[in-house]
Each structure stands twice: as structure tokens, then as C-alpha cells.
Design an enzyme around this catalytic site. Structure first.
Site, PDB file in Angstrom:
ATOM      1  N   HIS A  75      36.351  -2.751   9.855  1.00 37.44           N
ATOM      2  CA  HIS A  75      36.800  -2.075  11.082  1.00 37.44           C
ATOM      3  C   HIS A  75      37.733  -0.910  10.760  1.00 37.44           C
ATOM      4  CE1 HIS A  75      38.333  -2.757  15.486  1.00 37.44           C
ATOM      5  NE2 HIS A  75      38.477  -1.490  15.146  1.00 37.44           N
TER       6      HIS A  75
ATOM      7  N   ARG B   8      36.622   8.842  12.544  1.00 31.07           N
ATOM      8  CA  ARG B   8      36.804   9.977  13.480  1.00 31.07           C
ATOM      9  C   ARG B   8      35.760  11.080  13.411  1.00 31.07           C
ATOM     10  NH1 ARG B   8      39.987   6.973  16.639  1.00 31.07           N
ATOM     11  NH2 ARG B   8      42.157   6.839  15.984  1.00 31.07           N
TER      12      ARG B   8
ATOM     13  N   HIS C 101      40.129  -7.552  15.704  1.00 31.87           N
ATOM     14  CA  HIS C 101      41.605  -7.523  15.726  1.00 31.87           C
ATOM     15  C   HIS C 101      42.296  -8.521  16.658  1.00 31.87           C
ATOM     16  CE1 HIS C 101      40.808  -5.080  19.257  1.00 31.87           C
ATOM     17  NE2 HIS C 101      40.520  -3.982  18.584  1.00 31.87           N
TER      18      HIS C 101
ATOM     19  N   ASN D  61      46.869  -1.109  19.777  1.00 36.26           N
ATOM     20  CA  ASN D  61      46.148  -1.935  20.731  1.00 36.26           C
ATOM     21  C   ASN D  61      45.176  -2.848  20.005  1.00 36.26           C
ATOM     22  OD1 ASN D  61      45.223  -3.002  23.078  1.00 36.26           O
ATOM     23  ND2 ASN D  61      44.053  -1.207  23.734  1.00 36.26           N
TER      24      ASN D  61
ATOM     25  N   ASP E  89      41.553  -1.872  11.107  1.00 35.62           N
ATOM     26  CA  ASP E  89      41.568  -1.079  12.348  1.00 35.62           C
ATOM     27  C   ASP E  89      42.297   0.249  12.108  1.00 35.62           C
ATOM     28  OD1 ASP E  89      41.031  -0.277  14.917  1.00 35.62           O
ATOM     29  OD2 ASP E  89      42.487  -1.617  15.878  1.00 35.62           O
TER      30      ASP E  89
ATOM     31  N   PHE F 179      47.154   4.965  21.014  1.00 35.92           N
ATOM     32  CA  PHE F 179      47.256   3.686  20.319  1.00 35.92           C
ATOM     33  C   PHE F 179      46.753   3.832  18.887  1.00 35.92           C
ATOM     34  CE2 PHE F 179      46.688   2.073  24.742  1.00 35.92           C
ATOM     35  CZ  PHE F 179      47.678   1.111  24.791  1.00 35.92           C
TER      36      PHE F 179
HETATM   37 ZN   LIG Z   1      39.915  -2.113  19.351  1.00 39.09          ZN
HETATM   38 ZN   LIG Z   2      39.448  -0.201  16.470  1.00 42.76          ZN
END
Ligand SMILES: [Zn+2]
Ligand SMILES: [Zn+2]
Length: 456
Positions: free
Chosen positions: A64, A68, A236, A302, A329, A347
Site C-alpha cells: 500500500h 502519485r 491500514h 487517515n 500507506d 491527510f
Molecule cells: Zn486509505
Molecule cells: Zn492509502
């Protein structure tokens, strides 16, 4: 090219049950032999890597990350993101599809592969959207996307809110053998909130999202996986209740896998208070740096940083296997995205380059053993990829291409975001001293990162 002898390191390979000093001989990028220490005698044309006192493991796999590209190249690109990953010890990264445009067609999946081939330094596996444009309305063609090489399906960045859409995604997912990955968030309970609901949010006057905002969709996703027989992977996890739901579901044989991020294991919402949060420990496994003030938007992520009780439940989940995977993440942002008031800030934490050092705080605090930690970064995600039909090295197999990292579990270093290879400098860990670092990374039999000049 691709001929190395890695000498004298402690080899930790959880999938193979290995934890002892061994030499590795790599010839032509493939593992030729695991030999008793001191017995591997290289011929000419081999580079020697002295790993005495260091740890050698299979390359880390991140299920994860947000790279971008396309569309947000001011935050990160596949070129910079994969170099940051290599610096963090990762040799495989799964890229989330919330780009611009989102990865919701086979052509766009192919584009990510193409950019990774042209500009990347490690393996990138694209994740494709669950819904067209991630709008939560119309299902994408999961079978075609899988055919183009998508590892799984996710609308991450936002949840799959509609239960019927999730049900159908799990049913079509079954045809592909790949997981539906959900960002578990009940929008009504999380709307307008940027932090964990609790005393810290109250003190700062920020709107909080309760743990229930995560636990409700976790329970729904488990129920739908049970109903359909489909495979749901929960992204997550941050809350104690979520871990308990997954543990019970796994006992019933539900097809659910789960991941947790380093920051949710090691940091609490007291970080939002800045350094004064240290007055009432525990604040996590790292003291809050003096330079961090209250309302620092770099703590905004988040799901949000939660409480020490949540951290302990997540760590227990990692220990007992309820949580299969540690994933970063990695969410790089431009500084402008964070240069505003807390509620308005983006976030996310830029996590690839601090993941291992931050996770080692759990080992040094005797909350987790090193072998289990390495397992959740290698065999855990590796077996999930294997189950989805992707053969990625997560254990040392003679004759096969080598992905590998050399680690120093004890060296201390200070986090300086300006030294990150990632374009995202957004981390609350700036100025923090960590103990444990990746020194060298080999991908597909070639050195892609050498931070200490270990090669003789
Ligand atoms: Zn997420
Ligand atoms: Zn994510």
C-alpha cells in the site's frame, strides 16, 4: 553484473524458518548458494559485501503506497517513489490507483507498468479502482483490469461506501482470484473530522472520528466476504475493535486479510499536542520531538493516530498473525498541502524511508521480535501476492532472482526529511532519533541502494 558474495550476516528469512549466520552467493542476479559462514569463496568478478554484525533479509514488500503518478507529479513520481522505496528496503511496492486520472481501465494499468519499467528502480504492481473514477457508483471491469495485471482493486483515499457495490466487487473479485482492498471509513461518522475522537480532540477543539467509523465497515466487509466467499483485504487498520473483528472472522474461516501501518503501531494521538504531549506518557514508542508544536499538520493522517490501547491491540494482532502485513500507506504531499489550518490540511505521512526505523522502536521496546517484524514485511505480503497469482521473491530460493536487504538493527540516525529521496517531506518524525536502518537493497539481483558503501 549481479555477482555478489554477502558475507557473515545474520540471515533472517521467516518463510524458510531461517535465523542464523550464513553467506549468500549471488551469480548473474540469482541465488547460487546459502553457505556456512566463511566458506563462500568467490572467484573473480564477484563483489564482496561485508555483512558482519548486520542482518540480511528478503526484500520488503509494501502492499500500500501512493506513488502519485499520473497527475500529481508535484507530490511524487514513480521515479522518486521507487527510489525512496529502495532506500527504505522495499523491492516491491503496490501503487494505489487514486491518481489523476484514476487507474480504472486496462490501458491505465498498462501505463503504470510502462512508467515503472521506464523510470522505476524496483518492482511496481498497480492496484486498480473498484468503481469508475472512484465515484462509488459504477463497478469497473475487474476481470479486464486483472488481465492487464492489477494486483487488486481499491477506491483507497475513500471507502467503498455502498454495500451493494462492495458485494458485487467481491463477487467479480472471485473470478479474478484477487482481493478487494477497502479503506474502512463510515462517511457519516468521519465527515469533517481530521483526528481521533477522544480527549485530545476535545482539548484541541478538533472534530474527531470515533473508532466505530472504522469498525462498522470492517464488520460489514467481513459479513460480505462471508456472504460471497470473496477476498477482502482491509487497509491500514487503526482501532482495537477492528483487530478483534478480524481475529474472530479468521477463526470462522472468512477470507479476510489485514494490514497496519508503522505510524499506527508506534504513535498515538497525543502527538497532536506537540512536545507537551510528553507530559503524560505513553505517547507511543517514540518521544514527541521538542520541535513539534500542537496542531502540526504533519500528524494528520487517515485513519487518524489513535490511543496507546489501540497501538497495543494492533501490535498483538501483528504478533498473533491476525494482521498479515505491515504496509506504509506512503502518502507524499507537497508542502503547500500541509501549510494550512489542521482541518484543511491533506491527510497522509511520507512513510517509505522511515518505516523500518520506526518499526524497530517496537523491537527495542520488547513489544515485537525482529523475526515477526521481518515476516510481516516479507512473507506476509509475499504470500498474499502469491495467492493473487504474482510470484514475487519473499524468501531465499536457490536458483531464483534475489530481492534482499542488509539492515543494521542498532545504528542510530536522525530523521531529516530534507534528505528524503521522496518528494514528500511530510513526516511528524523530523528530528527524531531512530535506532535501526536499511543499509543496502538488492532488487532482481542488482544493488539499487547502497547507503554506506558496504561493497568492498
Ligand atoms: Zn486509505
Ligand atoms: Zn492509502
Amino acid at each position: 553484473m549481479g555477482n555478489y558474495v554477502i558475507r557473515g550476516g545474520r540471515v533472517i528469512d521467516p518463510a524458510a524458518g531461517l535465523d542464523r549466520p550464513l553467506d549468500l552467493v549471488i551469480e548473474g542476479g540469482r541465488l547460487k548458494a546459502l553457505a556456512e559462514p566463511g566458506t563462500a569463496m568467490p572467484s573473480a568478478g564477484f563483489e564482496v559485501i561485508d555483512a558482519a554484525g548486520l542482518v540480511v533479509t528478503p526484500g520488503f514488500i509494501d502492499l500500500h503506497a501512493h506513488l502519485r503518478e499520473p497527475g500529481h507529479e508535484h507530490k511524487e513520481t514513480i521515479a522518486t517513489g521507487t527510489r525512496a522505496a529502495a532506500r527504505g528496503g522495499f523491492t516491491t511496492v503496490c501503487a494505489m490507483p487514486n491518481t489523476d486520472p484514476p487507474i480504472d481501465t486496462p490501458e491505465r494499468v498498462a501505463y503504470v507498468y510502462q512508467r515503472a519499467r521506464e523510470t522505476g528502480v524496483i518492482r511496481v504492481l498497480p492496484i486498480a479502482c473498484v468503481s469508475r473514477g472512484q465515484a462509488g457508483q459504477e463497478l469497473t471491469d475487474l476481470v479486464e483490469l486483472a488481465g492487464a495485471g492489477a494486483f487488486g482493486f481499491s477506491d483507497d483515499g475513500r471507502p467503498v461506501y455502498d454495500g451493494r457495490l462492495m458485494r458485487r466487487a467481491l463477487e467479480y473479485g472471485l473470478l479474478t482470484g484477487r482481493p478487494v482492498i477497502d479503506h474502512c471509513e463510515e462517511p457519516g461518522l468521519a465527515e469533517g473530522a481530521s483526528v481521533n475522537e477522544g480527549p485530545v480532540a476535545g482539548r484541541l477543539g478538533l472534530r474527531g472520528m470515533p473508532a466505530a467509523a472504522e469498525e462498522i465497515p470492517v464488520a460489514r466487509n467481513i459479513a460480505l466476504a462471508e456472504l460471497t466467499g470473496g477476498w477482502v483485504h482491509l487497509a491500514h487498520l487503526s482501532a482495537r475493535g477492528s483487530v478483534e473483528l478480524v481475529r474472530a472472522a479468521k477463526r470462522r474461516g472468512v477470507r479476510v486479510t489485514a494490514e497496519v501501518c508503522p505510524h499506527h503501531l508506534a504513535l498515538t494521538d497525543r502527538w497532536l499536542l506537540g512536545a507537551e504531549g510528553n507530559a503524560h506518557p505513553p505517547v507511543g514508542t517514540v518521544p514527541i520531538p521538542e520541535s513539534l508544536g500542537p496542531y502540526d499538520t504533519r500528524t494528520k493522517v487517515n485513519p487518524p493516530l489513535r490511543t496507546w490501547s489501540d497501538c497495543l491491540a494492533l501490535i498483538e494482532g501483528v504478533r498473533d498473525g491476525t494482521i498479515d502485513v505491515i504496509a506504509t500507506d506512503h502518502a507524499p504531499h507537497h508542502w503547500l498541502d500541509k501549510a494550512c489550518e489542521y482541518g484543511q490540511a491533506a491527510f497522509g505521512i511520507s512513510g517509505l524511508e522511515t518505516a523500518f526505523g520506526l518499526l524497530m522502536t517496537l523491537v527495542h521496546a520488547d513489544l515485537l521480535d525482529l523475526t515477526t517484524l521481518v515476516g510481516r514485511l516479507t512473507a506476509g505480503p509475499g504470500r498474499i501476492l502469491e495467492e493473487a497469482g504474482f510470484r514475487v521473491p519473499y524468501t531465499f530460493r536457490p536458483g531464483e532472482p534475489v530481492d534482499l536487504v542488509v539492515l543494521d538493527p542498532d545504528v542510530t540516525w536522525v530523521v531529516r526529511p530534507e534528505e528524503f529521496v521522496s518528494l514528500g517531506k511530510n513526516t511528524p518524525l523530523e528530528g527524531v532519533t531512530l535506532r535501526g536502518r536499511v543499509l543496502l537493497t538488492i532488487f532482481d539481483g542488482k544493488v539499487v541502494f547502497d547507503g554506506r558503501g558496504l561493497r568492498a
